[in-house]
Write a protein that holds these residues in place. Structure first.
Motif, short mmCIF file in Angstrom:
data_model
loop_
_atom_site.label_atom_id
_atom_site.label_comp_id
_atom_site.label_asym_id
_atom_site.label_seq_id
_atom_site.Cartn_x
_atom_site.Cartn_y
_atom_site.Cartn_z
N GLU A 71 0.76 -1.32 -0.11
CA GLU A 71 -0.03 0.01 0.11
C GLU A 71 0.81 1.37 -0.13
O GLU A 71 0.22 2.45 0.15
CB GLU A 71 -1.01 0.23 1.42
CG GLU A 71 -2.04 -1.17 1.12
CD GLU A 71 -2.69 -1.11 2.53
OE1 GLU A 71 -3.55 -0.08 2.63
OE2 GLU A 71 -2.70 -2.22 3.28
N GLY A 111 6.42 7.03 -13.96
CA GLY A 111 5.05 7.61 -14.19
C GLY A 111 4.72 8.72 -14.86
O GLY A 111 3.78 9.01 -14.90
N ARG A 123 -4.98 7.35 -10.19
CA ARG A 123 -5.54 8.54 -9.16
C ARG A 123 -5.98 9.72 -10.14
O ARG A 123 -4.90 10.32 -10.63
CB ARG A 123 -5.04 8.83 -8.03
CG ARG A 123 -5.79 9.05 -6.65
CD ARG A 123 -5.03 9.36 -5.64
NE ARG A 123 -4.75 10.81 -5.22
CZ ARG A 123 -3.41 11.18 -4.87
NH1 ARG A 123 -2.37 10.49 -4.69
NH2 ARG A 123 -3.49 12.65 -4.88
N ASP A 148 0.00 7.84 -7.85
CA ASP A 148 -0.53 6.79 -8.50
C ASP A 148 -1.19 7.09 -9.69
O ASP A 148 -2.21 8.01 -9.72
CB ASP A 148 -1.43 6.02 -7.71
CG ASP A 148 -2.14 4.86 -8.02
OD1 ASP A 148 -1.70 4.39 -9.11
OD2 ASP A 148 -2.57 4.16 -7.14
N SER A 150 4.61 12.39 -2.71
CA SER A 150 4.86 11.15 -3.17
C SER A 150 4.80 11.60 -4.67
O SER A 150 3.55 12.11 -4.97
CB SER A 150 4.53 9.99 -2.90
OG SER A 150 4.92 9.64 -1.49
N SER A 177 4.26 3.84 -1.54
CA SER A 177 5.24 3.81 -2.34
C SER A 177 6.59 3.42 -2.12
O SER A 177 6.99 2.97 -0.90
CB SER A 177 5.21 5.41 -2.88
OG SER A 177 5.91 5.95 -1.74
#
Lengths: 315, 327
Positions: free
Chosen positions: A150, B46, B283, B280, B277, A152
């Motif tokens: 869950e 990403g 998201r 994702d 961070s 990073s």
């Protein structure tokens, strides 16, 4: 001078790759680390830096040479017993936080596992310690109930660091702890390690291939090439006045975020085969300063300035 | 530039099918590249830099990919509309690509001669003997010593640096007009990385090809690229000539990223960081994708998606507050 946390003397590691074939991964490494200090160990693939770190942490036995941790010699016949006595004072942080955390263990249990293994700990104390550790590495308390997937990569490395801190170690071996991370995550983890060291006074062996990261982390820096330690110095001296031709070539080769810089042409050649290594300096075949004797005898590490040592016939 | 650019990409959006619906990997990506020019694309995991590169040759799996908007114009033709037969002639012919990991891009059971020969047979119709002679010439060109013998080696018999040289030999076999290099030195040690960058620069000068270099390493980009695109979370956030970008980064992400690199020439006590961070990709972030991490974010940044606007001569950034301040 205070006793070093760790001292290694003439450390050698041979791996038998096939009957009669020996790969010498580490060839006579000597250094020590004082309490609260960071030694950066830098080198390219196959330089022997990780193997050195593993021997020093007692994860693999040394072929010859000695490792002294907190005054206990952990190599040799009584090594295992001595290692057991000091093991809890030394911890390891790995490169890949995915590979080093059990995916089915909640963060709380992963962090507390060293406490559980060491001996009985009362439930409230365990819970309090988990909370404290999460706080130290900058993770929210809610993280305790979650699983590694869950998080990073940067957060997982924080979990790995919290786990390493659980037993209040005096010494941490960190093997490429930020190499798998993106730049913006890497800076956060470097700062975390710097803060922890300042606050807790932990000595660190910081193994990495990135010379800039090593500079930001270390008090002293050691450079390895093909199993040998070629130079060791306080960081300012090593980066401002590198002496060994390999250290110079390595620093020249690093691309800088400056489009106006013209990098010197790359050094030719590649790292020599570690199997049946030739006598002499391992860098001789690529070295711009190589002389006949460099191909015959391996130069010893010798002091060329206060606290600054290099292994080179030509300087 | 008055002449037609060699490559121009406009408003490119690429989506991948996932269990939960279509995921937008890149959005509104645009740039152009002239003959002989070098473009660097930099970004973290990403960011969409590799997705962009693969899209140029339509290398994504067709069943799970869709490209709702965009054009990719190469030498006057839209690659997105090209029939697959015509596209195959361009792949490895006029546009070649090298990847990060040469070990997984080379076939372990074929010799180097066979692998270079495959490209030559396909695009130039050379027979076995002629392809082998040409393969030896190409290995010479990428500075592999003792090429006449090494041509019969298998990939596992070569070092990582030599394998990347072989990949480059295959890529330049048909004298491409454009070479796309996706993290070509990331798996290599720093002294070998320097050798490969030297080689790429020499070959570019000799062959006059355009190069798109994709990297996460701002140092590699600064050294190699004349123009730079910075990508974050699937969008281009800044585009400028390298000298301008590194002297005066305008997007808060670009400047944050530059400051987060530990300096090689100075001692620091702490590194400036970008908070939070990398998001994702699944998201959805409303407004500016960087706004949750941006120290300068204003209320509108979290609502309205900003567009790429001029912030200086030949300099674009996707940040209205900074653009306003620059004016």
């Amino acid at each position: 001078m205070t006793a070093p946390v760790v001292a290694v003397q003439n450390l050698v590691k041979d791996f038998a790759t096939a009957p009669g074939r020996v790969l010498r991964a580490v060839n006579g490494v000597t250094f020590e680390i004082a309490p609260g200090e960071t030694l950066g160990l830098v080198g390219e693939s196959g330089s022997g830096k990780s193997t050195t770190g593993r021997m020093l942490a007692g994860l693999i036995p040394a072929t010859t040479g000695t490792v002294t941790l907190f005054g206990q010699t952990i190599t040799g016949p009584h090594g295992p017993a001595h290692l057991a006595a000091v093991r809890h004072r030394m911890q390891f942080v790995f490169q890949d936080p995915n590979g080093s955390l059990n995916p089915r263990m909640r963060v709380r249990d992963a962090i507390a596992e060293p406490l559980d293994i060491k001996g009985h700990i009362a439930r409230p104390d365990r819970t309090a310690r988990i909370a404290e550790l999460l706080d130290m590495v900058g993770l929210p308390q809610a993280a305790a109930d979650r699983y590694p997937h869950e998080f990073s990569g940067g957060q997982r490395q924080r979990i790995g660091i919290a786990r390493a801190l659980a037993l209040q170690p005096d010494f941490i071996v960190a093997d490429e702890p930020v190499s798998a991370l993106d730049v913006s995550m890497q800076a956060q983890i470097v700062n975390l390690l710097l803060d922890l060291q300042q606050n807790l006074g932990i000595a660190i062996l910081f193994i990495a291939h990135d010379l800039a990261v090593v500079r930001s982390m270390s008090h002293n820096v050691a450079v390895m090439y093909a199993g040998a330690l070629v130079e060791i110095a306080p960081r300012a001296a090593l980066y401002a006045a590198p002496q060994h031709p390999y250290t110079r070539a390595l620093l020249d080769a690093v691309p800088r975020p400056d489009p106006n810089r013209t990098r010197p042409r790359a050094l030719a050649g590649e790292v020599p085969s570690m199997l049946n290594r030739p006598p002499g300096c391992p860098f001789a075949a690529r070295c711009p300063l190589a002389m006949p004797q460099c191909h015959d005898t391996q130069p010893p590490l010798r002091e060329i300035a206060p606290a600054h040592q290099a292994a080179c016939h030509a300087i | 530039m008055t002449a037609e650019p060699l490559l121009s990409v406009d408003n490119l959006t690429v989506q991948f099918r996932t269990d939960t619906g279509w995921l937008t990997a890149i959005e509104d990506v645009g740039f152009s590249l002239g003959a002989g020019e070098t473009l660097g694309i930099v970004g973290e995991s990403g960011s969409g830099k590799s997705v962009t590169a693969l899209s140029l040759l339509r290398l994504h799996a067709t069943a799970t990919t869709r490209i709702p908007t965009g054009t990719i114009t190469f030498a006057g033709q839209n690659l997105l509309r090209l029939p697959s037969r015509a596209l195959r002639r361009i792949r490895g012919g006029e546009i070649a690509m090298i990847f990060q990991d040469p070990m997984s891009s080379l076939n372990p059971v074929l010799t180097i001669a066979d692998q270079i020969g495959e490209t030559l047979a396909l695009h130039q119709g050379l027979d076995r003997a002629a392809a082998r002679r040409r393969a030896i010439e190409l290995l010479d060109l990428v500075r592999i010593a003792d090429a006449a013998h090494r041509v019969d080696a298998y990939p596992h018999q070569l070092s990582g640096g030599q394998r990347q040289r072989v990949m480059i030999a295959i890529a330049i076999a048909c004298r491409p007009k454009l070479l796309i290099a996706d993290e070509p030195t990331t798996a290599l040690d720093v002294t070998i990385q320097a050798q490969i960058l030297d080689l790429l620069r020499d070959l570019q000068a000799e062959l006059g090809m355009s190069v798109i270099l994709i990297s996460h390493d701002l140092g590699v980009i600064a050294e190699f690229a004349r123009r730079v695109l910075v990508m974050y979370a699937g969008r281009v956030v800044e585009a400028a000539p390298a000298t301008t970008l590194f002297r005066r980064p305008m997007h808060p992400y670009t400047s944050g990223l530059m400051q987060a690199i530990p300096p090689l020439d100075a001692d620091v006590h702490r590194l400036p960081t970008i908070q939070g961070s990398i998001p994702d990709p699944a998201r959805r972030i409303p407004g500016c994708r960087f706004s949750p991490r941006c120290a300068e974010a204003q209320p509108t940044c979290r609502i309205t998606a900003p567009s790429l606007v001029p912030v200086g001569p030949d300099h674009l950034a996707r940040c209205p507050p900074r653009a306003g301040a620059a004016r």
